[in-house]
Design a protein around this motif. Sequence first.
Motif, PDB file in Angstrom:
ATOM      1  N   GLY A  39       0.753  -1.234   0.000  1.00 28.13           N
ATOM      2  CA  GLY A  39       0.000   0.000   0.000  1.00 28.13           C
ATOM      3  C   GLY A  39       0.790   1.295   0.000  1.00 28.13           C
ATOM      4  O   GLY A  39       0.219   2.362  -0.120  1.00 28.13           O
ATOM      5  N   ARG A  40       2.103   1.224   0.156  1.00 28.07           N
ATOM      6  CA  ARG A  40       2.963   2.418   0.130  1.00 28.07           C
ATOM      7  C   ARG A  40       2.538   3.493   1.130  1.00 28.07           C
ATOM      8  O   ARG A  40       2.510   4.673   0.833  1.00 28.07           O
ATOM      9  N   ASN A  41       2.212   3.035   2.346  1.00 32.09           N
ATOM     10  CA  ASN A  41       1.943   3.946   3.454  1.00 32.09           C
ATOM     11  C   ASN A  41       2.593   3.362   4.708  1.00 32.09           C
ATOM     12  O   ASN A  41       3.106   2.245   4.683  1.00 32.09           O
ATOM     13  N   TRP A  42       2.592   4.120   5.789  1.00 36.20           N
ATOM     14  CA  TRP A  42       3.318   3.695   6.995  1.00 36.20           C
ATOM     15  C   TRP A  42       2.769   2.397   7.565  1.00 36.20           C
ATOM     16  O   TRP A  42       3.532   1.520   7.977  1.00 36.20           O
ATOM     17  N   THR A  84       9.144   9.414  11.433  1.00 35.72           N
ATOM     18  CA  THR A  84       8.108   8.389  11.310  1.00 35.72           C
ATOM     19  C   THR A  84       8.702   7.099  10.744  1.00 35.72           C
ATOM     20  O   THR A  84       8.404   6.007  11.239  1.00 35.72           O
ATOM     21  N   ALA A  85       9.537   7.209   9.726  1.00 37.77           N
ATOM     22  CA  ALA A  85      10.182   6.025   9.150  1.00 37.77           C
ATOM     23  C   ALA A  85      11.002   5.296  10.206  1.00 37.77           C
ATOM     24  O   ALA A  85      10.933   4.063  10.316  1.00 37.77           O
ATOM     25  N   GLN A  86      11.766   6.042  11.001  1.00 39.65           N
ATOM     26  CA  GLN A  86      12.559   5.421  12.059  1.00 39.65           C
ATOM     27  C   GLN A  86      11.658   4.738  13.083  1.00 39.65           C
ATOM     28  O   GLN A  86      11.984   3.643  13.560  1.00 39.65           O
ATOM     29  N   ASP A  87      10.547   5.371  13.429  1.00 44.20           N
ATOM     30  CA  ASP A  87       9.609   4.763  14.375  1.00 44.20           C
ATOM     31  C   ASP A  87       9.060   3.452  13.827  1.00 44.20           C
ATOM     32  O   ASP A  87       8.994   2.445  14.537  1.00 44.20           O
ATOM     33  N   VAL A  88       8.657   3.465  12.553  1.00 40.95           N
ATOM     34  CA  VAL A  88       8.101   2.251  11.931  1.00 40.95           C
ATOM     35  C   VAL A  88       9.154   1.142  11.895  1.00 40.95           C
ATOM     36  O   VAL A  88       8.874  -0.006  12.255  1.00 40.95           O
ATOM     37  N   LEU A  89      10.368   1.488  11.472  1.00 37.23           N
ATOM     38  CA  LEU A  89      11.441   0.487  11.426  1.00 37.23           C
ATOM     39  C   LEU A  89      11.749  -0.036  12.824  1.00 37.23           C
ATOM     40  O   LEU A  89      11.904  -1.246  13.026  1.00 37.23           O
ATOM     41  N   GLY A  90      11.841   0.857  13.791  1.00 33.11           N
ATOM     42  CA  GLY A  90      12.147   0.454  15.164  1.00 33.11           C
ATOM     43  C   GLY A  90      11.085  -0.439  15.766  1.00 33.11           C
ATOM     44  O   GLY A  90      11.396  -1.439  16.432  1.00 33.11           O
ATOM     45  N   GLU A  91       9.824  -0.097  15.544  1.00 30.03           N
ATOM     46  CA  GLU A  91       8.738  -0.922  16.063  1.00 30.03           C
ATOM     47  C   GLU A  91       8.733  -2.301  15.417  1.00 30.03           C
ATOM     48  O   GLU A  91       8.461  -3.307  16.078  1.00 30.03           O
ATOM     49  N   ALA A  92       9.040  -2.360  14.126  1.00 30.87           N
ATOM     50  CA  ALA A  92       9.098  -3.659  13.444  1.00 30.87           C
ATOM     51  C   ALA A  92      10.217  -4.512  14.030  1.00 30.87           C
ATOM     52  O   ALA A  92      10.033  -5.719  14.233  1.00 30.87           O
ATOM     53  N   THR A  96       9.693  -8.130  15.848  1.00 31.42           N
ATOM     54  CA  THR A  96      10.149  -9.264  15.044  1.00 31.42           C
ATOM     55  C   THR A  96      11.606  -9.565  15.360  1.00 31.42           C
ATOM     56  O   THR A  96      12.509  -8.881  14.870  1.00 31.42           O
ATOM     57  N   ALA A  97      11.836 -10.589  16.156  1.00 24.92           N
ATOM     58  CA  ALA A  97      13.194 -10.902  16.610  1.00 24.92           C
ATOM     59  C   ALA A  97      14.145 -11.203  15.456  1.00 24.92           C
ATOM     60  O   ALA A  97      15.356 -10.962  15.571  1.00 24.92           O
ATOM     61  N   ALA A  98      13.638 -11.695  14.356  1.00 26.55           N
ATOM     62  CA  ALA A  98      14.497 -12.067  13.229  1.00 26.55           C
ATOM     63  C   ALA A  98      14.884 -10.876  12.360  1.00 26.55           C
ATOM     64  O   ALA A  98      15.632 -11.023  11.398  1.00 26.55           O
ATOM     65  N   LEU A  99      14.406  -9.674  12.687  1.00 23.57           N
ATOM     66  CA  LEU A  99      14.659  -8.485  11.882  1.00 23.57           C
ATOM     67  C   LEU A  99      15.622  -7.547  12.586  1.00 23.57           C
ATOM     68  O   LEU A  99      15.500  -7.297  13.784  1.00 23.57           O
ATOM     69  N   ALA A 100      16.586  -7.034  11.830  1.00 25.72           N
ATOM     70  CA  ALA A 100      17.486  -5.986  12.317  1.00 25.72           C
ATOM     71  C   ALA A 100      17.612  -4.938  11.228  1.00 25.72           C
ATOM     72  O   ALA A 100      17.629  -5.251  10.039  1.00 25.72           O
ATOM     73  N   VAL A 101      17.673  -3.668  11.636  1.00 23.98           N
ATOM     74  CA  VAL A 101      17.835  -2.555  10.702  1.00 23.98           C
ATOM     75  C   VAL A 101      19.000  -1.719  11.203  1.00 23.98           C
ATOM     76  O   VAL A 101      19.055  -1.377  12.385  1.00 23.98           O
ATOM     77  N   VAL A 102      19.931  -1.410  10.296  1.00 25.34           N
ATOM     78  CA  VAL A 102      21.062  -0.546  10.655  1.00 25.34           C
ATOM     79  C   VAL A 102      21.131   0.607   9.682  1.00 25.34           C
ATOM     80  O   VAL A 102      20.804   0.468   8.497  1.00 25.34           O
TER      81      VAL A 102
END
Length: 109
Positions: A39-42, A84-92, A96-102
Amino acid sequence: MSEDLAGRCTVVLDLDGVRDKAGLMDRVARALALPDWFGRNWDALADSLSDHTVWPAGAVERGLLIVVRGWQPYAEARPGEWRTAQDVLGEAVDRTAALAVVLALGGSS
C-alpha cells in the motif's frame, strides 16, 4: 549487549536521491521485492516488515538485516517523515526478533 548479525539475509535499502515519502516507499518496495498490493503507506510498511511471507527467500530461517544507506539527505529534507520512518522500522524490529535494521554512515557509494 551485542547482537550477532552475521549470517542474516542482507538487503540494502539505498535512499540516495529519495526526497519524499513516495520515493522512500518505492525504494522499500523495490529493495524488499514487496508484492504489487503493498500500500505504500506507513501502516503497510509496518505490516510488510512483520510479515514473513513477503520476506526474501531464506530470511525467515536466517533472519533479515536491512542496511539503510544514503538516508541523510532524506532525513534533512523531510525530518518529520524520517522520524516516522525510524519509528516504523524500530517498532518492526521490536516486534520481530528475526529483523534488524542498521543505518549506514557515510556516502551511499
